[in-house]
Design a protein around this motif. Structure first.
Motif, PDB file in Angstrom:
ATOM      1  N   THR A  15       0.829  -1.220   0.000  1.00  0.00           N
ATOM      2  CA  THR A  15       0.000   0.000   0.000  1.00  0.00           C
ATOM      3  C   THR A  15       0.862   1.268   0.000  1.00  0.00           C
ATOM      4  O   THR A  15       0.598   2.202  -0.753  1.00  0.00           O
ATOM      5  N   SER A  83       0.529 -14.763   6.898  1.00  0.00           N
ATOM      6  CA  SER A  83       1.416 -15.275   5.850  1.00  0.00           C
ATOM      7  C   SER A  83       2.544 -16.103   6.467  1.00  0.00           C
ATOM      8  O   SER A  83       2.901 -17.167   5.948  1.00  0.00           O
ATOM      9  N   LYS A 207      14.146  -1.862   4.974  1.00  0.00           N
ATOM     10  CA  LYS A 207      12.936  -2.469   4.408  1.00  0.00           C
ATOM     11  C   LYS A 207      12.420  -1.536   3.326  1.00  0.00           C
ATOM     12  O   LYS A 207      12.246  -0.342   3.551  1.00  0.00           O
TER      13      LYS A 207
HETATM   14  N1  CTP Z   1       3.451  -9.459   4.036  1.00  0.00           N
HETATM   15  C1  CTP Z   1       2.855 -10.706   3.802  1.00  0.00           C
HETATM   16  N2  CTP Z   1       1.499 -10.850   3.899  1.00  0.00           N
HETATM   17  C2  CTP Z   1       0.737  -9.796   4.212  1.00  0.00           C
HETATM   18  C3  CTP Z   1       1.318  -8.530   4.483  1.00  0.00           C
HETATM   19  C4  CTP Z   1       2.692  -8.396   4.382  1.00  0.00           C
HETATM   20  O1  CTP Z   1       3.557 -11.689   3.510  1.00  0.00           O
HETATM   21  N3  CTP Z   1      -0.584  -9.978   4.271  1.00  0.00           N
HETATM   22  C5  CTP Z   1       4.901  -9.314   3.834  1.00  0.00           C
HETATM   23  C6  CTP Z   1       5.242  -8.273   2.777  1.00  0.00           C
HETATM   24  O2  CTP Z   1       5.123  -8.849   1.464  1.00  0.00           O
HETATM   25  C7  CTP Z   1       6.644  -7.881   3.136  1.00  0.00           C
HETATM   26  C8  CTP Z   1       6.696  -8.089   4.648  1.00  0.00           C
HETATM   27  O3  CTP Z   1       5.537  -8.848   4.994  1.00  0.00           O
HETATM   28  O4  CTP Z   1       7.604  -8.715   2.530  1.00  0.00           O
HETATM   29  C9  CTP Z   1       6.756  -6.766   5.395  1.00  0.00           C
HETATM   30  O5  CTP Z   1       5.525  -6.082   5.210  1.00  0.00           O
HETATM   31  P1  CTP Z   1       5.365  -4.612   4.662  1.00  0.00           P
HETATM   32  O6  CTP Z   1       6.676  -3.960   4.444  1.00  0.00           O
HETATM   33  O7  CTP Z   1       4.345  -3.924   5.499  1.00  0.00           O
HETATM   34  O8  CTP Z   1       4.764  -4.895   3.173  1.00  0.00           O
HETATM   35  P2  CTP Z   1       3.281  -4.669   2.659  1.00  0.00           P
HETATM   36  O9  CTP Z   1       2.304  -5.103   3.703  1.00  0.00           O
HETATM   37  O10 CTP Z   1       3.188  -5.296   1.323  1.00  0.00           O
HETATM   38  O11 CTP Z   1       3.243  -3.084   2.472  1.00  0.00           O
HETATM   39  P3  CTP Z   1       2.153  -2.051   3.079  1.00  0.00           P
HETATM   40  O12 CTP Z   1       2.126  -2.267   4.563  1.00  0.00           O
HETATM   41  O13 CTP Z   1       2.666  -0.699   2.673  1.00  0.00           O
HETATM   42  O14 CTP Z   1       0.851  -2.404   2.417  1.00  0.00           O
END
Ligand code: CTP
Ligand code: MG
Length: 225
Positions: A15, A83, A207
């Motif tokens: 996001t 996950s 990260k």
């Molecule tokens: N991750 C995951 N499953 C999710 C959310 C996150 O496997 N439902 C993983 C992301 O792909 C990343 C790691 O956890 O490798 C760290 O998360 P983050 O940096 O927060 O990635 P995102 O959740 O994809 O980014 P955002 O929070 O900005 O949406």
């Protein structure tokens, strides 16, 4: 010698990156995910590497994924913790050390990985961490400062985080029973009363979170070449 399993949660939706699955993005000619996998696959003690991917990516696994028999792909869950749990379910009982590494930290180096695995092999739960360089202010709902924690006691958590297998399995089993939410696995183990130590991470082990992190990562890689 320990039998090591590595979990790479890569199931997020990025996001803060504008909605891109970050692990699948290119960084200086190689995908972020592939850069995250390589230093682990370079180790002979790593016997399993489980990647949790978004459902859409799992339907058509990318051709560039290393063709290594140790690699398993599973579907990610709605939260990072889910996950990790789904990846953990794909790890055989024979593993005695389990390492969790964000698939968004492509600059991790062998020395940091080695410190984490060595500590977990010796029975400790550990995370890579670095001293914080900014002073941190705790605020209330109105934005007023309520506390300034002593910076010398603060560490910024990174991954890898490594655990004796039973410790991580227990923490996730307990988390699955309740509403317990932690942002990472060290936090989860600690929340349930487990002792977790820090080992030295690296300021370069950033990260990839927002677009500016891609620029930083390119500069760090250019400096390494
Ligand atoms: N991750 C995951 N499953 C999710 C959310 C996150 O496997 N439902 C993983 C992301 O792909 C990343 C790691 O956890 O490798 C760290 O998360 P983050 O940096 O927060 O990635 P995102 O959740 O994809 O980014 P955002 O929070 O900005 O949406
Ligand atoms: Mg996230």
């Amino acid at each position: 010698v320990s039998r090591v399993a590595v979990l790479l949660p890569a199931g997020g939706s990025g996001t803060r990156m504008g909605g891109a699955c970050k692990p699948l993005l290119d960084l200086a000619g190689e995908t972020i995910l592939s850069r995250c996998m390589r230093p682990f696959l370079d180790r002979a003690d790593v016997e399993w590497l489980v990647v949790a991917l978004p459902a859409a990516a799992l339907e058509e696994p990318p051709a560039w994924l290393p063709a290594d028999p140790r690699v398993r792909l599973v579907k990610g869950g709605p939260e990072r913790m889910a996950s990790v749990r789904l990846a953990l379910e794909a790890v055989p009982d024979e593993a005695d050390v389990i390492v969790v590494h964000d698939a968004a930290r492509p600059l991790v180096t062998a020395d940091v990985i080695d410190r984490c695995i060595a500590a977990a092999a010796a029975g400790r739960s550990v995370l890579a961490a670095v001293p914080v360089t900014d002073t941190i202010q705790e605020i209330d709902d109105g934005g007023a400062v309520v506390a300034t924690p002593d910076r010398s006691r603060l560490r910024a958590a990174q991954t890898p985080q490594a655990f004796p297998a039973g410790v991580l399995r227990d923490a996730h089993a307990r988390a699955a029973l309740g509403e317990e939410i932690a942002t990472d696995d060290a936090g989860l183990v600690s929340r349930f009363g487990g002792r977790v130590h820090v080992v030295d991470g690296s300021p370069a082990n950033i990260k990839i979170t927002t677009p500016v992190d891609l620029l930083l990562a390119e500069a760090i890689l250019a400096d390494r070449r």
